[in-house]
Design a protein around this motif. Structure first.
Motif, PDB file in Angstrom:
ATOM      1  N   ALA A 108       0.618  -1.115  -0.356  1.00  0.00           N
ATOM      2  CA  ALA A 108      -0.544   0.195   0.032  1.00  0.00           C
ATOM      3  C   ALA A 108       0.873   0.904  -0.062  1.00  0.00           C
ATOM      4  O   ALA A 108       0.460   2.406  -0.546  1.00  0.00           O
ATOM      5  CB  ALA A 108      -0.780   0.013   0.828  1.00  0.00           C
ATOM      6  N   HIS A 111       2.278   2.181  -3.787  1.00  0.00           N
ATOM      7  CA  HIS A 111       1.131   2.561  -4.027  1.00  0.00           C
ATOM      8  C   HIS A 111       0.253   3.792  -3.908  1.00  0.00           C
ATOM      9  O   HIS A 111      -0.138   4.338  -4.464  1.00  0.00           O
ATOM     10  CB  HIS A 111      -0.103   1.640  -4.587  1.00  0.00           C
ATOM     11  CG  HIS A 111       0.893   0.545  -5.842  1.00  0.00           C
ATOM     12  ND1 HIS A 111       1.348  -1.129  -5.055  1.00  0.00           N
ATOM     13  CD2 HIS A 111       0.821   0.566  -6.467  1.00  0.00           C
ATOM     14  CE1 HIS A 111       1.276  -1.491  -5.692  1.00  0.00           C
ATOM     15  NE2 HIS A 111       1.377  -0.961  -6.781  1.00  0.00           N
ATOM     16  N   ASP A 113      -1.313   4.294  -1.479  1.00  0.00           N
ATOM     17  CA  ASP A 113      -2.606   3.989  -1.041  1.00  0.00           C
ATOM     18  C   ASP A 113      -3.218   4.379   0.183  1.00  0.00           C
ATOM     19  O   ASP A 113      -2.261   3.351   1.074  1.00  0.00           O
ATOM     20  CB  ASP A 113      -3.183   1.964  -1.027  1.00  0.00           C
ATOM     21  CG  ASP A 113      -3.166   1.739  -2.546  1.00  0.00           C
ATOM     22  OD1 ASP A 113      -3.194   3.099  -3.557  1.00  0.00           O
ATOM     23  OD2 ASP A 113      -2.528   0.614  -2.870  1.00  0.00           O
ATOM     24  N   ASP A 115      -6.237   3.675   1.781  1.00  0.00           N
ATOM     25  CA  ASP A 115      -6.332   2.297   2.430  1.00  0.00           C
ATOM     26  C   ASP A 115      -5.897   1.142   2.002  1.00  0.00           C
ATOM     27  O   ASP A 115      -5.729   0.806   1.311  1.00  0.00           O
ATOM     28  CB  ASP A 115      -8.138   1.716   2.046  1.00  0.00           C
ATOM     29  CG  ASP A 115      -8.687   3.377   2.656  1.00  0.00           C
ATOM     30  OD1 ASP A 115      -8.538   3.477   4.129  1.00  0.00           O
ATOM     31  OD2 ASP A 115      -9.360   4.464   2.227  1.00  0.00           O
ATOM     32  N   PHE A 116      -5.922  -0.397   2.218  1.00  0.00           N
ATOM     33  CA  PHE A 116      -5.368  -1.478   2.333  1.00  0.00           C
ATOM     34  C   PHE A 116      -6.647  -1.707   1.127  1.00  0.00           C
ATOM     35  O   PHE A 116      -7.808  -1.728   0.940  1.00  0.00           O
ATOM     36  CB  PHE A 116      -6.039  -3.151   3.026  1.00  0.00           C
ATOM     37  CG  PHE A 116      -4.915  -2.518   4.357  1.00  0.00           C
ATOM     38  CD1 PHE A 116      -3.521  -2.941   3.868  1.00  0.00           C
ATOM     39  CD2 PHE A 116      -5.525  -2.280   5.448  1.00  0.00           C
ATOM     40  CE1 PHE A 116      -2.641  -2.885   5.368  1.00  0.00           C
ATOM     41  CE2 PHE A 116      -4.097  -1.910   6.658  1.00  0.00           C
ATOM     42  CZ  PHE A 116      -3.281  -2.853   6.991  1.00  0.00           C
ATOM     43  N   GLN A 117      -5.221  -2.500   0.057  1.00  0.00           N
ATOM     44  CA  GLN A 117      -6.528  -3.687  -1.098  1.00  0.00           C
ATOM     45  C   GLN A 117      -6.108  -4.645  -1.325  1.00  0.00           C
ATOM     46  O   GLN A 117      -5.571  -4.667  -1.462  1.00  0.00           O
ATOM     47  CB  GLN A 117      -5.927  -2.537  -2.879  1.00  0.00           C
ATOM     48  CG  GLN A 117      -5.487  -1.338  -2.319  1.00  0.00           C
ATOM     49  CD  GLN A 117      -6.822  -0.281  -2.959  1.00  0.00           C
ATOM     50  OE1 GLN A 117      -7.853  -1.047  -3.494  1.00  0.00           O
ATOM     51  NE2 GLN A 117      -7.293   0.658  -1.831  1.00  0.00           N
ATOM     52  N   ARG A 120      -6.889  -6.649  -4.214  1.00  0.00           N
ATOM     53  CA  ARG A 120      -5.875  -6.710  -5.488  1.00  0.00           C
ATOM     54  C   ARG A 120      -4.637  -7.706  -4.537  1.00  0.00           C
ATOM     55  O   ARG A 120      -3.978  -7.727  -5.622  1.00  0.00           O
ATOM     56  CB  ARG A 120      -5.522  -5.119  -5.292  1.00  0.00           C
ATOM     57  CG  ARG A 120      -4.189  -4.577  -6.394  1.00  0.00           C
ATOM     58  CD  ARG A 120      -3.610  -3.822  -5.783  1.00  0.00           C
ATOM     59  NE  ARG A 120      -2.872  -3.796  -5.249  1.00  0.00           N
ATOM     60  CZ  ARG A 120      -2.438  -1.699  -4.528  1.00  0.00           C
ATOM     61  NH1 ARG A 120      -2.743  -0.705  -5.511  1.00  0.00           N
ATOM     62  NH2 ARG A 120      -2.414  -2.094  -4.094  1.00  0.00           N
ATOM     63  N   ASP A 121      -4.992  -7.266  -3.552  1.00  0.00           N
ATOM     64  CA  ASP A 121      -3.008  -8.182  -2.486  1.00  0.00           C
ATOM     65  C   ASP A 121      -3.560  -9.162  -2.191  1.00  0.00           C
ATOM     66  O   ASP A 121      -2.450  -9.688  -1.042  1.00  0.00           O
ATOM     67  CB  ASP A 121      -2.791  -6.898  -2.069  1.00  0.00           C
ATOM     68  CG  ASP A 121      -2.054  -5.798  -2.022  1.00  0.00           C
ATOM     69  OD1 ASP A 121      -1.429  -5.517  -4.174  1.00  0.00           O
ATOM     70  OD2 ASP A 121      -2.032  -4.970  -1.496  1.00  0.00           O
TER      71      ASP A 121
END
Length: 142
Positions: A108, A111, A113, A115-117, A120-121
């Motif tokens: 994160a 990227h 980000d 917030d956590f994705q 995607r991850d």
């Protein structure tokens, strides 16, 4: 799963200065198991997840990531619980959950980000074998 600030707040105390003090604060809560996040690591520039189980204190330590996304404590609690429900010993659950959270935080942060994705991850969670866990303190509870 309190973070360092919440651990002190729950006890009416200031933030613990080190892991030993944080372990004492965790024991003062009277719960059989306390998982605390954002505890000062033993090595400079590190941060730890600390697990107090009765007479034992375990810590999984890693480098501090300045731009960590929101929700790291909630994610840590969920992953620790998942590992525990799968039958992992508390120290094993701590190591695996900590490795997963650290990998997700790093991704994160790279990227940008906030917030956590997780969609995607999610593969990062499946790939983590665990991070080294140290036994920090062995004392008699109470």
């Amino acid at each position: 799963t309190p973070n360092l600030f919440e651990l002190g707040w729950l006890n009416g105390l200031a933030d613990a200065a080190d892991m030993g003090e944080a372990a004492q604060q965790a024991r003062q809560l009277g719960a059989p198991i306390v998982l605390a996040t954002s505890v000062p690591g033993m090595m400079g520039g590190n941060i730890a997840n600390m697990l107090v189980c009765g007479a034992q204190t375990f810590a999984a330590e890693h480098r501090f990531v300045a731009s960590a996304p929101n929700g790291t404590g909630d994610l840590m609690a969920a992953l620790f619980l998942a590992q525990t429900l799968r039958g992992a010993r508390p120290d094993q659950a701590l190591g695996t959950a900590s490795a997963c959270v650290f990998a997700l935080v790093n991704r994160a942060a790279r990227h940008g980000d906030p917030d956590f994705q997780l969609a995607r991850d999610q593969e990062l969670v499946r790939q983590q074998a665990g991070m080294p866990v140290r036994t920090i303190v062995t004392t008699k509870p109470g």
